[in-house]
Write a protein that holds these residues in place. Sequence first.
Motif, PDB file in Angstrom:
ATOM      1  N   GLN A  92      33.526  41.982  21.193  1.00  0.00           N
ATOM      2  CA  GLN A  92      34.509  43.257  20.870  1.00  0.00           C
ATOM      3  C   GLN A  92      35.761  42.883  21.687  1.00  0.00           C
ATOM      4  OE1 GLN A  92      32.709  47.120  21.556  1.00  0.00           O
ATOM      5  NE2 GLN A  92      32.500  47.271  19.309  1.00  0.00           N
ATOM      6  N   ASP A  93      36.788  43.168  21.379  1.00  0.00           N
ATOM      7  CA  ASP A  93      37.785  43.149  22.048  1.00  0.00           C
ATOM      8  C   ASP A  93      38.175  44.312  22.700  1.00  0.00           C
ATOM      9  OD1 ASP A  93      38.449  40.659  21.699  1.00  0.00           O
ATOM     10  OD2 ASP A  93      40.007  40.918  19.919  1.00  0.00           O
ATOM     11  N   VAL A  94      38.536  44.559  23.933  1.00  0.00           N
ATOM     12  CA  VAL A  94      38.791  45.880  24.612  1.00  0.00           C
ATOM     13  C   VAL A  94      40.122  45.810  25.140  1.00  0.00           C
ATOM     14  CG1 VAL A  94      37.941  47.462  26.322  1.00  0.00           C
ATOM     15  CG2 VAL A  94      36.235  46.040  24.946  1.00  0.00           C
ATOM     16  N   LEU A  95      41.125  46.664  24.877  1.00  0.00           N
ATOM     17  CA  LEU A  95      42.340  46.678  25.411  1.00  0.00           C
ATOM     18  C   LEU A  95      42.302  47.646  26.610  1.00  0.00           C
ATOM     19  CD1 LEU A  95      45.179  45.600  25.208  1.00  0.00           C
ATOM     20  CD2 LEU A  95      45.674  47.714  24.054  1.00  0.00           C
ATOM     21  N   ILE A  96      42.796  47.319  27.893  1.00  0.00           N
ATOM     22  CA  ILE A  96      42.582  48.023  29.198  1.00  0.00           C
ATOM     23  C   ILE A  96      43.862  48.215  29.717  1.00  0.00           C
ATOM     24  CG2 ILE A  96      41.371  47.950  31.408  1.00  0.00           C
ATOM     25  CD1 ILE A  96      39.078  46.420  30.382  1.00  0.00           C
ATOM     26  N   GLY A  97      44.241  49.275  30.131  1.00  0.00           N
ATOM     27  CA  GLY A  97      45.400  49.594  30.918  1.00  0.00           C
ATOM     28  C   GLY A  97      45.154  49.456  32.614  1.00  0.00           C
ATOM     29  N   VAL A  98      45.800  48.690  33.351  1.00  0.00           N
ATOM     30  CA  VAL A  98      45.355  48.655  34.820  1.00  0.00           C
ATOM     31  C   VAL A  98      46.538  48.932  35.509  1.00  0.00           C
ATOM     32  CG1 VAL A  98      44.658  46.935  36.424  1.00  0.00           C
ATOM     33  CG2 VAL A  98      43.983  46.679  33.946  1.00  0.00           C
ATOM     34  N   THR A  99      46.116  49.914  36.296  1.00  0.00           N
ATOM     35  CA  THR A  99      47.086  50.462  37.344  1.00  0.00           C
ATOM     36  C   THR A  99      46.542  49.825  38.871  1.00  0.00           C
ATOM     37  OG1 THR A  99      46.269  52.372  37.882  1.00  0.00           O
ATOM     38  CG2 THR A  99      47.976  52.209  35.968  1.00  0.00           C
ATOM     39  N   ALA A 100      47.366  50.422  39.779  1.00  0.00           N
ATOM     40  CA  ALA A 100      46.848  49.939  41.242  1.00  0.00           C
ATOM     41  C   ALA A 100      45.702  50.753  41.676  1.00  0.00           C
ATOM     42  CB  ALA A 100      48.077  50.388  42.211  1.00  0.00           C
ATOM     43  N   HIS A 101      45.400  52.078  40.850  1.00  0.00           N
ATOM     44  CA  HIS A 101      44.534  52.823  41.387  1.00  0.00           C
ATOM     45  C   HIS A 101      43.162  53.188  40.329  1.00  0.00           C
ATOM     46  CE1 HIS A 101      46.487  54.059  44.775  1.00  0.00           C
ATOM     47  NE2 HIS A 101      47.560  54.167  44.101  1.00  0.00           N
ATOM     48  N   GLN A 102      43.707  52.576  39.201  1.00  0.00           N
ATOM     49  CA  GLN A 102      42.552  52.878  37.910  1.00  0.00           C
ATOM     50  C   GLN A 102      42.670  51.981  36.838  1.00  0.00           C
ATOM     51  OE1 GLN A 102      43.215  56.954  36.813  1.00  0.00           O
ATOM     52  NE2 GLN A 102      43.927  56.136  34.780  1.00  0.00           N
ATOM     53  N   MET A 103      41.532  51.659  35.910  1.00  0.00           N
ATOM     54  CA  MET A 103      41.493  51.018  34.860  1.00  0.00           C
ATOM     55  C   MET A 103      41.199  51.939  33.734  1.00  0.00           C
ATOM     56  SD  MET A 103      39.569  47.603  36.183  1.00  0.00           S
ATOM     57  CE  MET A 103      39.493  46.933  34.639  1.00  0.00           C
TER      58      MET A 103
ATOM     59  N   GLY B 198      54.739  46.351  34.658  1.00  0.00           N
ATOM     60  CA  GLY B 198      55.481  46.957  35.754  1.00  0.00           C
ATOM     61  C   GLY B 198      55.037  46.096  37.025  1.00  0.00           C
ATOM     62  N   PRO B 199      55.559  46.620  38.207  1.00  0.00           N
ATOM     63  CA  PRO B 199      54.907  45.739  39.334  1.00  0.00           C
ATOM     64  C   PRO B 199      53.930  45.845  39.650  1.00  0.00           C
ATOM     65  CG  PRO B 199      56.857  47.536  39.813  1.00  0.00           C
ATOM     66  CD  PRO B 199      56.595  47.806  38.384  1.00  0.00           C
ATOM     67  N   ARG B 200      52.819  46.991  39.537  1.00  0.00           N
ATOM     68  CA  ARG B 200      51.643  47.136  39.686  1.00  0.00           C
ATOM     69  C   ARG B 200      50.941  47.695  38.407  1.00  0.00           C
ATOM     70  NH1 ARG B 200      50.570  49.843  45.363  1.00  0.00           N
ATOM     71  NH2 ARG B 200      49.091  47.915  45.602  1.00  0.00           N
TER      72      ARG B 200
END
Length: 103
Positions: free
Chosen positions: A70-81, A57-59
């Motif tokens: 270790q592999d870590v999958l992270i979701g990143v938004t404008a305000h949090q991870m 998405g845009p942000r």
Amino acid sequence: MNTGWSFSDWLQYVLSFALVIALLLALLWGLRKMQNGNSFLRKNAQRLQTVESLSIGPRQKIVLIQVDGQDVLIGVTAHQMTALSTWPARAPQPTQLTETHTP
């Protein structure tokens, strides 16, 4: 009165221009190294590495990082991870060679 440029004037002009361009390129290279988080004095012995990144998405994006094996999958938004998932890092798969037997 001689108003033309002599050879030494042209040489000084060209060398000054080349020096300014070289300094500009060195500055841009240094800024890029600092932007990537690399240090000038240390070798690249980082514990944290970005493996892949996917913009959704845009942000918003999903980032796969590797931390201490270790592999870590992270979701990143404008305000949090947010850590979405963790699992042991897999070793890079070797290229598969096909064996040919000749009689």
